[in-house]
Scaffold this motif. Sequence first.
Motif, PDB file in Angstrom:
ATOM      1  N   ARG A   1       4.082 -12.178  -4.641  1.00 19.77           N
ATOM      2  CA  ARG A   1       2.935 -12.965  -4.190  1.00 19.77           C
ATOM      3  C   ARG A   1       1.879 -12.081  -3.534  1.00 19.77           C
ATOM      4  N   LEU A   2       2.314 -11.212  -2.641  1.00 19.57           N
ATOM      5  CA  LEU A   2       1.367 -10.348  -1.936  1.00 19.57           C
ATOM      6  C   LEU A   2       0.778  -9.282  -2.861  1.00 19.57           C
ATOM      7  N   ALA A   3       1.618  -8.757  -3.775  1.00 22.24           N
ATOM      8  CA  ALA A   3       1.122  -7.740  -4.709  1.00 22.24           C
ATOM      9  C   ALA A   3       0.031  -8.312  -5.599  1.00 22.24           C
TER      10      ALA A   3
ATOM     11  N   GLY B   1      -6.050   0.493  -9.464  1.00 22.53           N
ATOM     12  CA  GLY B   1      -5.223   1.637  -9.829  1.00 22.53           C
ATOM     13  C   GLY B   1      -3.744   1.303  -9.789  1.00 22.53           C
ATOM     14  N   GLU B   2      -3.329   0.534  -8.797  1.00 23.88           N
ATOM     15  CA  GLU B   2      -1.922   0.144  -8.680  1.00 23.88           C
ATOM     16  C   GLU B   2      -1.523  -0.801  -9.812  1.00 23.88           C
ATOM     17  N   ARG B   3      -2.435  -1.691 -10.190  1.00 23.62           N
ATOM     18  CA  ARG B   3      -2.147  -2.597 -11.308  1.00 23.62           C
ATOM     19  C   ARG B   3      -2.017  -1.808 -12.616  1.00 23.62           C
ATOM     20  N   HIS B   4      -2.875  -0.824 -12.776  1.00 25.74           N
ATOM     21  CA  HIS B   4      -2.811   0.017 -13.972  1.00 25.74           C
ATOM     22  C   HIS B   4      -1.494   0.775 -14.014  1.00 25.74           C
ATOM     23  N   ASN B   5      -1.042   1.279 -12.875  1.00 26.17           N
ATOM     24  CA  ASN B   5       0.217   2.020 -12.817  1.00 26.17           C
ATOM     25  C   ASN B   5       1.396   1.119 -13.152  1.00 26.17           C
ATOM     26  N   LEU B   6       1.369  -0.122 -12.648  1.00 22.82           N
ATOM     27  CA  LEU B   6       2.441  -1.066 -12.942  1.00 22.82           C
ATOM     28  C   LEU B   6       2.505  -1.343 -14.448  1.00 22.82           C
ATOM     29  N   GLU B   7       1.351  -1.519 -15.041  1.00 23.63           N
ATOM     30  CA  GLU B   7       1.288  -1.789 -16.477  1.00 23.63           C
ATOM     31  C   GLU B   7       1.776  -0.575 -17.271  1.00 23.63           C
TER      32      GLU B   7
ATOM     33  N   TYR C   1       6.606  -3.392  -4.660  1.00 23.58           N
ATOM     34  CA  TYR C   1       6.763  -3.396  -3.203  1.00 23.58           C
ATOM     35  C   TYR C   1       5.563  -2.729  -2.532  1.00 23.58           C
ATOM     36  N   ARG C   2       5.205  -1.539  -3.045  1.00 19.41           N
ATOM     37  CA  ARG C   2       4.084  -0.814  -2.447  1.00 19.41           C
ATOM     38  C   ARG C   2       2.781  -1.602  -2.565  1.00 19.41           C
ATOM     39  N   GLY C   3       2.689  -2.389  -3.625  1.00 15.69           N
ATOM     40  CA  GLY C   3       1.483  -3.175  -3.838  1.00 15.69           C
ATOM     41  C   GLY C   3       1.265  -4.268  -2.814  1.00 15.69           C
ATOM     42  N   THR C   4       2.283  -4.562  -2.003  1.00 17.92           N
ATOM     43  CA  THR C   4       2.114  -5.559  -0.939  1.00 17.92           C
ATOM     44  C   THR C   4       1.271  -5.022   0.206  1.00 17.92           C
ATOM     45  N   HIS C   5       1.224  -3.692   0.344  1.00 18.90           N
ATOM     46  CA  HIS C   5       0.540  -3.040   1.466  1.00 18.90           C
ATOM     47  C   HIS C   5       1.073  -3.562   2.797  1.00 18.90           C
ATOM     48  N   ASN C   6       2.400  -3.754   2.820  1.00 18.66           N
ATOM     49  CA  ASN C   6       3.079  -4.226   4.029  1.00 18.66           C
ATOM     50  C   ASN C   6       4.336  -3.388   4.192  1.00 18.66           C
ATOM     51  N   ASP C   7       4.259  -2.362   5.040  1.00 20.15           N
ATOM     52  CA  ASP C   7       5.357  -1.415   5.178  1.00 20.15           C
ATOM     53  C   ASP C   7       6.630  -2.060   5.715  1.00 20.15           C
ATOM     54  N   VAL C   8       6.485  -3.046   6.600  1.00 18.02           N
ATOM     55  CA  VAL C   8       7.669  -3.709   7.151  1.00 18.02           C
ATOM     56  C   VAL C   8       8.408  -4.466   6.053  1.00 18.02           C
ATOM     57  N   LEU C   9       7.669  -5.191   5.237  1.00 14.88           N
ATOM     58  CA  LEU C   9       8.282  -5.924   4.133  1.00 14.88           C
ATOM     59  C   LEU C   9       8.948  -4.966   3.146  1.00 14.88           C
ATOM     60  N   VAL C  10       8.315  -3.838   2.873  1.00  9.94           N
ATOM     61  CA  VAL C  10       8.902  -2.846   1.961  1.00  9.94           C
ATOM     62  C   VAL C  10      10.236  -2.348   2.508  1.00  9.94           C
ATOM     63  N   ASP C  11      10.277  -2.023   3.798  1.00  6.49           N
ATOM     64  CA  ASP C  11      11.517  -1.519   4.410  1.00  6.49           C
ATOM     65  C   ASP C  11      12.642  -2.547   4.331  1.00  6.49           C
ATOM     66  N   VAL C  12      12.326  -3.795   4.649  1.00  3.22           N
ATOM     67  CA  VAL C  12      13.344  -4.852   4.614  1.00  3.22           C
ATOM     68  C   VAL C  12      13.833  -5.084   3.187  1.00  3.22           C
ATOM     69  N   THR C  13      12.903  -5.092   2.252  1.00  2.00           N
ATOM     70  CA  THR C  13      13.262  -5.322   0.852  1.00  2.00           C
ATOM     71  C   THR C  13      14.155  -4.206   0.321  1.00  2.00           C
ATOM     72  N   LEU C  14      13.827  -2.967   0.635  1.00  5.10           N
ATOM     73  CA  LEU C  14      14.645  -1.841   0.181  1.00  5.10           C
ATOM     74  C   LEU C  14      16.039  -1.888   0.793  1.00  5.10           C
TER      75      LEU C  14
END
Length: 242
Positions: A106-108, A115-121, A151-164
């Motif tokens: 949702r956040l991504a 650039g991030e969308r292009h990388n995902l594709e 995950y990185r596309g969320t631009h939320n480091d706390v969420l990334v850490d919890v998800t990982l």
Amino acid sequence: MTELRQTLFAPTEQTEPLGIAQQLCQVLEDDIVRGKLPPGQRLEEPLLAKRFGVSRTPVREALQLLTATELAEKIPNKGVYVSLATPERLTAMFESMAELEAMCGRLAAKRMTSGERHNLEKIHHELAETVRLGDSDSYETLNRSFHNALYRGTHNDVLVDVTLSVRRRVAPFRRVQFQSLARLASSHEEHQGIVDAILRGDFKAAEELLYGHIMAVHDISQDYLSSLRDSAPPASSMAAGK
């Protein structure tokens, strides 16, 4: 021994560098979920240290990590034994993972740069080639890159850490699914819907599709663990130890 060491210490994805104990743990995880180490088998430090050609210190650390994933159980005064999560516990872990990935999607969809969308594709297209070749190992590696990009596309480091952190617990099951070439194709098809939603900024669809994507792995994992339980010896060494 040389072959084992080459496999154990092969280069890993740069975004997820693994220490020796983590690499040992991953090998043991794969052995367990693939049925090479059956439920109830004792994991002895000296034998594992000899197998991998390392000291007992990283082996001890690896066993501690393994118990955290609930693929092993430490029994006081007896040792560490292979165990499998109950169906209820596995569901709890995957539900947590699915909710977190859905939030990331949702956040991504809202926050990813062009650039991030292009990388995902781009990663998605690379995954298509591994499906064509039936290269499950490369698919698994790129699959991690795909989800990391989300995950990185969320631009939320706390969420990334919890998800990982939660992903670490379900990682063995996410890896084993790719033993089936049919699953490579269906996984990539699910990714296609996710990528399309991200690219058009449809955060609701991205959220729903990622939740379903993870719960599809849950269903596969439940069936797989059930087969491992059914094939386990009726009287395990762990049960005898208790």
